[in-house]
Design a protein around this motif. Structure first.
Motif, PDB file in Angstrom:
ATOM      1  N   CYS A 199       0.916  -1.204   0.048  1.00  7.91           N
ATOM      2  CA  CYS A 199       0.115   0.197  -0.026  1.00  7.91           C
ATOM      3  C   CYS A 199       0.825   1.099   0.028  1.00  7.91           C
ATOM      4  O   CYS A 199       2.325   1.116   0.413  1.00  7.91           O
ATOM      5  CB  CYS A 199      -0.832   0.108   1.029  1.00  7.91           C
ATOM      6  N   LYS A 200       0.142   2.294  -0.105  1.00 10.27           N
ATOM      7  CA  LYS A 200       1.007   3.759  -0.341  1.00 10.27           C
ATOM      8  C   LYS A 200       0.052   4.745   0.008  1.00 10.27           C
ATOM      9  O   LYS A 200      -1.246   4.599  -0.601  1.00 10.27           O
ATOM     10  CB  LYS A 200       1.652   3.813  -1.626  1.00 10.27           C
ATOM     11  N   GLY A 201       0.230   5.732   0.771  1.00  7.74           N
ATOM     12  CA  GLY A 201      -0.547   7.100   1.073  1.00  7.74           C
ATOM     13  C   GLY A 201      -0.342   7.728  -0.433  1.00  7.74           C
ATOM     14  O   GLY A 201       0.573   7.869  -1.022  1.00  7.74           O
ATOM     15  N   ASP A 202      -1.331   8.159  -0.682  1.00  8.18           N
ATOM     16  CA  ASP A 202      -1.422   9.100  -2.138  1.00  8.18           C
ATOM     17  C   ASP A 202      -0.705  10.200  -2.185  1.00  8.18           C
ATOM     18  O   ASP A 202      -0.002  10.649  -3.230  1.00  8.18           O
ATOM     19  CB  ASP A 202      -2.871   9.488  -2.160  1.00  8.18           C
ATOM     20  N   ASN A 203      -0.238  10.653  -0.962  1.00  2.08           N
ATOM     21  CA  ASN A 203       0.733  11.896  -0.690  1.00  2.08           C
ATOM     22  C   ASN A 203       1.919  11.398  -0.336  1.00  2.08           C
ATOM     23  O   ASN A 203       2.749  12.405  -0.056  1.00  2.08           O
ATOM     24  CB  ASN A 203       0.082  12.894   0.478  1.00  2.08           C
ATOM     25  N   ASN A 204       2.219  10.080  -0.185  1.00  4.90           N
ATOM     26  CA  ASN A 204       3.451   9.698   0.117  1.00  4.90           C
ATOM     27  C   ASN A 204       4.449   9.488  -1.165  1.00  4.90           C
ATOM     28  O   ASN A 204       3.733   8.938  -2.196  1.00  4.90           O
ATOM     29  CB  ASN A 204       3.541   8.532   0.807  1.00  4.90           C
ATOM     30  N   GLU A 205       5.708   9.725  -1.222  1.00  6.06           N
ATOM     31  CA  GLU A 205       6.474   9.340  -2.310  1.00  6.06           C
ATOM     32  C   GLU A 205       6.899   7.691  -2.300  1.00  6.06           C
ATOM     33  O   GLU A 205       7.048   7.434  -3.512  1.00  6.06           O
ATOM     34  CB  GLU A 205       7.764  10.095  -2.266  1.00  6.06           C
ATOM     35  N   GLN A 206       6.889   7.273  -1.441  1.00  5.93           N
ATOM     36  CA  GLN A 206       7.454   5.986  -1.339  1.00  5.93           C
ATOM     37  C   GLN A 206       6.030   4.766  -0.700  1.00  5.93           C
ATOM     38  O   GLN A 206       5.271   5.308   0.118  1.00  5.93           O
ATOM     39  CB  GLN A 206       8.536   5.785  -0.313  1.00  5.93           C
ATOM     40  N   LYS A 207       6.210   3.513  -1.178  1.00  4.27           N
ATOM     41  CA  LYS A 207       5.268   2.602  -0.685  1.00  4.27           C
ATOM     42  C   LYS A 207       5.593   2.445   0.662  1.00  4.27           C
ATOM     43  O   LYS A 207       6.683   2.530   1.298  1.00  4.27           O
ATOM     44  CB  LYS A 207       5.514   1.360  -1.366  1.00  4.27           C
ATOM     45  N   ASP A 208       4.464   1.797   1.523  1.00  2.52           N
ATOM     46  CA  ASP A 208       4.566   1.403   2.771  1.00  2.52           C
ATOM     47  C   ASP A 208       5.927   0.614   2.859  1.00  2.52           C
ATOM     48  O   ASP A 208       5.824  -0.279   2.197  1.00  2.52           O
ATOM     49  CB  ASP A 208       3.393   0.822   3.609  1.00  2.52           C
ATOM     50  N   PRO A 209       6.620   0.522   3.914  1.00  3.65           N
ATOM     51  CA  PRO A 209       7.951  -0.128   3.988  1.00  3.65           C
ATOM     52  C   PRO A 209       7.601  -1.593   4.478  1.00  3.65           C
ATOM     53  O   PRO A 209       8.554  -2.460   4.565  1.00  3.65           O
ATOM     54  CB  PRO A 209       8.766   0.478   4.794  1.00  3.65           C
ATOM     55  N   TRP A 210       6.203  -2.127   4.362  1.00  4.39           N
ATOM     56  CA  TRP A 210       6.131  -3.420   4.888  1.00  4.39           C
ATOM     57  C   TRP A 210       5.080  -4.119   4.330  1.00  4.39           C
ATOM     58  O   TRP A 210       4.284  -3.323   3.306  1.00  4.39           O
ATOM     59  CB  TRP A 210       5.435  -3.427   6.550  1.00  4.39           C
ATOM     60  N   LEU A 211       4.648  -5.286   4.270  1.00  2.78           N
ATOM     61  CA  LEU A 211       3.956  -6.184   3.572  1.00  2.78           C
ATOM     62  C   LEU A 211       2.481  -6.223   4.383  1.00  2.78           C
ATOM     63  O   LEU A 211       2.662  -6.323   5.592  1.00  2.78           O
ATOM     64  CB  LEU A 211       4.131  -7.507   3.244  1.00  2.78           C
ATOM     65  N   ILE A 212       1.470  -6.106   3.811  1.00  7.87           N
ATOM     66  CA  ILE A 212      -0.132  -6.330   4.416  1.00  7.87           C
ATOM     67  C   ILE A 212      -0.370  -7.809   4.207  1.00  7.87           C
ATOM     68  O   ILE A 212      -0.536  -8.164   2.867  1.00  7.87           O
ATOM     69  CB  ILE A 212      -0.709  -5.285   4.196  1.00  7.87           C
ATOM     70  N   TYR A 213      -0.662  -8.620   5.137  1.00  4.39           N
ATOM     71  CA  TYR A 213      -0.959  -9.965   5.097  1.00  4.39           C
ATOM     72  C   TYR A 213      -2.610  -9.958   5.075  1.00  4.39           C
ATOM     73  O   TYR A 213      -3.051  -9.259   5.562  1.00  4.39           O
ATOM     74  CB  TYR A 213      -0.307 -10.716   6.024  1.00  4.39           C
ATOM     75  N   PRO A 214      -3.151 -11.069   4.742  1.00  3.28           N
ATOM     76  CA  PRO A 214      -4.699 -11.349   4.750  1.00  3.28           C
ATOM     77  C   PRO A 214      -5.241 -10.957   6.200  1.00  3.28           C
ATOM     78  O   PRO A 214      -6.072 -10.369   6.278  1.00  3.28           O
ATOM     79  CB  PRO A 214      -4.884 -12.806   4.436  1.00  3.28           C
ATOM     80  N   GLU A 215      -4.441 -11.373   7.225  1.00  2.00           N
ATOM     81  CA  GLU A 215      -5.205 -11.175   8.514  1.00  2.00           C
ATOM     82  C   GLU A 215      -4.933  -9.774   8.941  1.00  2.00           C
ATOM     83  O   GLU A 215      -5.697  -9.405   9.972  1.00  2.00           O
ATOM     84  CB  GLU A 215      -4.465 -12.181   9.434  1.00  2.00           C
ATOM     85  N   ASP A 216      -4.360  -8.783   8.409  1.00  2.00           N
ATOM     86  CA  ASP A 216      -4.027  -7.636   8.658  1.00  2.00           C
ATOM     87  C   ASP A 216      -5.243  -6.671   7.929  1.00  2.00           C
ATOM     88  O   ASP A 216      -5.432  -5.453   8.572  1.00  2.00           O
ATOM     89  CB  ASP A 216      -2.609  -6.910   8.154  1.00  2.00           C
ATOM     90  N   VAL A 217      -6.014  -7.012   6.911  1.00  2.00           N
ATOM     91  CA  VAL A 217      -6.929  -6.395   6.194  1.00  2.00           C
ATOM     92  C   VAL A 217      -8.194  -6.176   7.132  1.00  2.00           C
ATOM     93  O   VAL A 217      -8.630  -7.276   7.527  1.00  2.00           O
ATOM     94  CB  VAL A 217      -7.179  -6.699   5.027  1.00  2.00           C
ATOM     95  N   ARG A 218      -8.734  -5.015   7.216  1.00  2.00           N
ATOM     96  CA  ARG A 218      -9.820  -4.823   8.195  1.00  2.00           C
ATOM     97  C   ARG A 218     -11.041  -4.363   7.139  1.00  2.00           C
ATOM     98  O   ARG A 218     -12.105  -4.971   7.674  1.00  2.00           O
ATOM     99  CB  ARG A 218      -9.627  -3.568   9.039  1.00  2.00           C
ATOM    100  N   ALA A 219     -10.789  -3.272   6.457  1.00  2.00           N
ATOM    101  CA  ALA A 219     -12.090  -2.870   5.633  1.00  2.00           C
ATOM    102  C   ALA A 219     -11.525  -2.291   4.467  1.00  2.00           C
ATOM    103  O   ALA A 219     -10.318  -1.743   4.235  1.00  2.00           O
ATOM    104  CB  ALA A 219     -12.849  -2.068   6.634  1.00  2.00           C
ATOM    105  N   LYS A 220     -12.475  -1.974   3.682  1.00  2.64           N
ATOM    106  CA  LYS A 220     -12.507  -0.997   2.524  1.00  2.64           C
ATOM    107  C   LYS A 220     -13.237   0.285   2.369  1.00  2.64           C
ATOM    108  O   LYS A 220     -14.395   0.338   3.358  1.00  2.64           O
ATOM    109  CB  LYS A 220     -13.168  -1.871   1.193  1.00  2.64           C
ATOM    110  N   ALA A 221     -12.526   1.444   2.188  1.00  2.84           N
ATOM    111  CA  ALA A 221     -13.178   2.645   2.448  1.00  2.84           C
ATOM    112  C   ALA A 221     -14.289   2.862   1.430  1.00  2.84           C
ATOM    113  O   ALA A 221     -13.946   2.448   0.215  1.00  2.84           O
ATOM    114  CB  ALA A 221     -12.225   3.742   2.238  1.00  2.84           C
ATOM    115  N   ILE A 222     -15.401   3.087   1.685  1.00  4.50           N
ATOM    116  CA  ILE A 222     -16.410   3.332   0.615  1.00  4.50           C
ATOM    117  C   ILE A 222     -16.992   4.977   0.522  1.00  4.50           C
ATOM    118  O   ILE A 222     -17.778   5.205  -0.547  1.00  4.50           O
ATOM    119  CB  ILE A 222     -17.735   2.385   1.031  1.00  4.50           C
ATOM    120  N   PHE A 223     -16.932   5.591   1.633  1.00  6.30           N
ATOM    121  CA  PHE A 223     -17.253   6.979   1.605  1.00  6.30           C
ATOM    122  C   PHE A 223     -16.517   7.732   2.481  1.00  6.30           C
ATOM    123  O   PHE A 223     -15.911   7.390   3.548  1.00  6.30           O
ATOM    124  CB  PHE A 223     -18.583   7.098   2.259  1.00  6.30           C
ATOM    125  N   HIS A 224     -16.211   8.988   2.190  1.00  2.52           N
ATOM    126  CA  HIS A 224     -15.418  10.012   3.073  1.00  2.52           C
ATOM    127  C   HIS A 224     -15.913  11.572   2.896  1.00  2.52           C
ATOM    128  O   HIS A 224     -16.718  11.612   1.965  1.00  2.52           O
ATOM    129  CB  HIS A 224     -13.927  10.136   3.053  1.00  2.52           C
TER     130      HIS A 224
END
Length: 88
Positions: free
Chosen positions: A63-88
């Motif tokens: 993953c990466k924040g849209d405002n960040n230059e680099q990807k997050d420096p870690w891997l995200i595994y299936p058990e780490d995923v919580r939700a999907k953003a649907i509205f803000h």
């Protein structure tokens, strides 16, 4: 709902925005989705992070924040995923 505490997703999602999410299974996540995942630090602490999926394999996400230059420096595994953003 999740309160955004940093500028990492600006200008799409601003600091202080409230993001409404829905639970999602790892296999249903797609590149381009904005997800909430749990990141655990070496000291045992953890926090929820809202970032965009930029890479997906059968075993992990990157993953990466849209405002960040680099990807997050870690891997995200299936058990780490919580939700999907649907509205803000």
């Amino acid at each position: 709902p999740n309160l955004v505490m940093s500028a990492s997703m600006e200008p799409e999602i601003m600091t202080g925005d409230v993001v409404i999410t829905k639970q999602i299974k790892f296999e249903d996540v797609e590149v381009g989705d904005v997800i909430v995942y749990q990141h655990y630090y070496e000291d045992g602490s953890h926090k929820a992070i809202i970032h965009r999926v930029v890479e997906k394999t059968e075993a992990y996400l990157r993953c990466k924040g849209d405002n960040n230059e680099q990807k997050d420096p870690w891997l995200i595994y299936p058990e780490d995923v919580r939700a999907k953003a649907i509205f803000h």
